[in-house]
Write a protein that holds these residues in place. Structure first.
Motif: not given
Length: 277
Positions: A184-189, A219-225
């Motif tokens: 998985t990669e969590i997107l920063e943008n 994965e899209q950025p979470g709330q509050g990144r």
């Protein structure tokens, strides 16, 4: 792809059962030897004393430490003995981090426990926060509630960095024994979604050439990144027993100031974490 020698770092004043159980589990899975290691340095008193009184105090303190190290050796042999061949023990009156780092040359992987936030005692604790940045070996951080190394699902936390690539290579022996592997990669943008998919496709294909079947998850950025919280949520969602990640530091002069995700993984992890730097 194997581990021939596992090293487990024991703590003087923290629980050791979980890390010993996991070290024994690794030894059994890979038919590996295990080296137990522990060290402590006598803590000087806050008050000042000199002469014979000071010498007596030092000798008593060091004798107590030697006794405690002997107890740790017995615990190590009772838990790991019978699951590892060969089995050996190394201990010294020394600063724990310095001693463990020197011994790490003898191992393929270093097993230690997590540490609560704010805990720091350079005389008695080989903190994973120090070991992960300096050991030059993959570090397996084990939470106190672990009883074995669960490889039913392994989550690889991908980031386009040298540390993540190193972690993936170091984890190959474990990934080869996993039932499911999720990268998985969590997107920063969010605008980089397509580029992220392409990166993960490359990683999954590379693993496939090592006979490891994996799936990709963007994965899209979470709330509050909050990347650490998002990673925890993904790990819980896939029921990961192990998280594989690169370890990152922010200090230019001494690599002891960890990034937010790395700090979280060594202090608040609820599952085993393999970290490489």
């Amino acid at each position: 792809m194997t581990f021939a020698t596992v090293m487990v770092s024991l703590a003087l004043s923290q629980p050791n059962e979980a890390r010993l159980q996991v070290a024994g589990d690794l030894a059994a899975r890979f038919e590996a030897g295990v080296i137990g290691v522990a060290a402590a340095e006598f803590t000087p008193p806050l008050y000042f004393t000199t002469g014979e009184q000071a010498q007596d105090l030092i000798e008593q303190g060091e004798a107590a430490l030697q006794t405690r190290l002997g107890e740790l050796e017995q615990h190590f042999r009772s838990v790991v003995g019978g699951r590892a061949a060969p089995l050996s023990w190394r201990a010294a009156l020394d600063f724990p981090v310095r001693y463990v780092l020197a011994q790490a040359r003898a191992a393929d992987i270093l097993v230690t426990g997590s540490i609560p936030p704010g805990v720091s005692d350079a005389f008695a604790v080989a903190s994973p926060k120090d070991l992960v940045m300096q050991a030059g070996r993959p570090l397996l951080v084990v939470p106190d509630n672990a009883t074995w190394l669960d490889l039913s699902t392994v989550l690889v936390a991908w980031k386009e960095t040298p540390e993540a690539r190193r972690a993936l290579v170091d984890a190959l022996p474990l990934l080869a024994k996993a039932t499911d592997v999720v990268v998985t990669e969590i997107l920063e943008n969010t605008s980089e979604y397509d580029a992220c998919e392409a990166r993960l496709d490359d990683v999954v294909a590379w693993l496939g050439r090592h006979q490891i079947v994996a799936s990709a998850r963007v994965e899209q950025p979470g709330q509050g990144r909050n990347v650490a919280a998002k990673l925890d949520a993904v790990a819980a969602d896939v029921s990961a027993g192990l998280v594989v990640a690169g370890a990152y530091g922010h200090s230019r002069f001494r690599e002891l100031v960890l990034g937010g995700v790395t700090e979280h993984l060594v202090t608040r992890t609820e599952r085993c974490v393999l970290l490489s730097h």
